[in-house]
Design an enzyme around this catalytic site. Structure first.
Site, PDB file in Angstrom:
ATOM      1  N   ASP A  67      24.742  -7.921  -8.970  1.00 23.96           N
ATOM      2  CA  ASP A  67      24.528  -8.508  -7.645  1.00 23.96           C
ATOM      3  C   ASP A  67      25.726  -9.406  -7.342  1.00 23.96           C
ATOM      4  OD1 ASP A  67      23.338  -9.392  -5.287  1.00 23.96           O
ATOM      5  OD2 ASP A  67      22.155 -10.931  -6.304  1.00 23.96           O
TER       6      ASP A  67
ATOM      7  N   ARG B 126      19.955 -19.345   4.156  1.00 27.70           N
ATOM      8  CA  ARG B 126      19.593 -19.683   2.774  1.00 27.70           C
ATOM      9  C   ARG B 126      20.642 -20.638   2.239  1.00 27.70           C
ATOM     10  NH1 ARG B 126      18.947 -15.110  -1.823  1.00 27.70           N
ATOM     11  NH2 ARG B 126      20.327 -16.169  -3.257  1.00 27.70           N
TER      12      ARG B 126
ATOM     13  N   HIS C 166      17.267 -22.890  -1.653  1.00 24.92           N
ATOM     14  CA  HIS C 166      17.085 -22.131  -2.885  1.00 24.92           C
ATOM     15  C   HIS C 166      17.199 -23.033  -4.107  1.00 24.92           C
ATOM     16  CE1 HIS C 166      18.352 -18.223  -5.181  1.00 24.92           C
ATOM     17  NE2 HIS C 166      17.096 -18.535  -5.362  1.00 24.92           N
TER      18      HIS C 166
ATOM     19  N   TRP D  71      10.505  -8.334   0.764  1.00 23.31           N
ATOM     20  CA  TRP D  71      11.821  -8.966   0.659  1.00 23.31           C
ATOM     21  C   TRP D  71      12.760  -7.891   0.106  1.00 23.31           C
ATOM     22  CZ3 TRP D  71      13.767 -13.932   1.513  1.00 23.31           C
ATOM     23  CH2 TRP D  71      15.003 -14.222   0.938  1.00 23.31           C
TER      24      TRP D  71
ATOM     25  N   ASP E 179      17.735  -9.582   2.531  1.00 24.90           N
ATOM     26  CA  ASP E 179      18.711 -10.486   1.925  1.00 24.90           C
ATOM     27  C   ASP E 179      20.089  -9.863   2.154  1.00 24.90           C
ATOM     28  OD1 ASP E 179      20.369 -11.886   0.184  1.00 24.90           O
ATOM     29  OD2 ASP E 179      19.199 -11.441  -1.611  1.00 24.90           O
TER      30      ASP E 179
ATOM     31  N   SER F   8      15.595  -7.244  -1.486  1.00 25.19           N
ATOM     32  CA  SER F   8      16.407  -8.133  -2.311  1.00 25.19           C
ATOM     33  C   SER F   8      17.762  -7.529  -2.656  1.00 25.19           C
ATOM     34  CB  SER F   8      15.624  -8.412  -3.601  1.00 25.19           C
ATOM     35  OG  SER F   8      16.455  -8.906  -4.605  1.00 25.19           O
TER      36      SER F   8
END
Length: 196
Positions: free
Chosen positions: A56, A157, A188, A42, A83, A44
């Site tokens: 982020d 997502r 999520h 993943w 992602d 991320s």
């Protein structure tokens, strides 16, 4: 026969067993994930952002994430799921994103249905603003139309639980995104128990 990571990921996801995908932030962590016997990587956005010492919060560019993902993909023989936050902009940006990530051999991208700029989903008291369903459906449709191979995957997502909008909203979004062509749905949650 040519080995395609996206084809392998589709087979893994259609199997009845549990698959284990682990978050990575660079080439070395991706290689360690593969050596430890996990099924996939993943890539991320949280971890890639942290490796650049920034939050982020849509600070890095698509090119930053693409370069990190290519490095991870080149270092491993297992599928990489990237992602891609909200797709780096509107539907036009999503089209460009899909073309670049698919051409790089990435197996799957996963977009979240938040507004730009986002805050990390796990941030305590963070501002979690969601895109409208029609806006995000447009992004999924743009992504699916832009891909060249039927094997490349575009997943959605859903952040409704993170935003406090509840399970009914999450399921409404899941249905709309699946109908728009998403190859997979991730709802999520940041709860410590599996009840959601």
């Amino acid at each position: 026969m040519v080995y395609h990571k996206s084809t392998h990921l589709r087979k893994l996801l259609s199997s009845s067993g549990l698959i284990r995908i682990v978050g990575a932030h660079n080439r070395l962590t991706a290689k360690l994930i593969e050596r430890a016997g996990f099924d996939g990587v993943w890539a991320s956005s949280l971890e890639i952002s942290a490796s650049h010492a920034v939050p982020d919060a849509n600070i890095l560019t698509m090119t930053d994430y693409l370069n990190a993902s290519i490095s991870m993909n080149d270092a491993t023989s297992i599928p990489v799921i990237v992602d891609v936050d909200q797709g780096y902009g509107n539907s036009s940006n999503v089209i460009q994103m899909v073309k670049k990530f698919e051409a790089a051999g990435i197996a799957c991208v996963i977009m979240e249905d938040k507004l730009f700029p986002k805050q990390n989903s796990l941030l305590a008291n963070g501002r979690q603003e969601l895109a409208s369903i029609p806006e995000f459906v447009g992004k999924i449709m743009a992504a699916k139309h832009a891909q060249r191979s039927g094997e490349f995957m575009v997943m959605a997502r859903i952040e409704a639980l993170i935003a406090g909008w509840g399970m009914d909203e999450a399921l409404k979004r899941a249905t709309a995104y699946a109908q728009a062509g998403a190859d997979g749905i991730l709802i999520h949650s940041k709860e410590n128990t599996p009840h959601e």
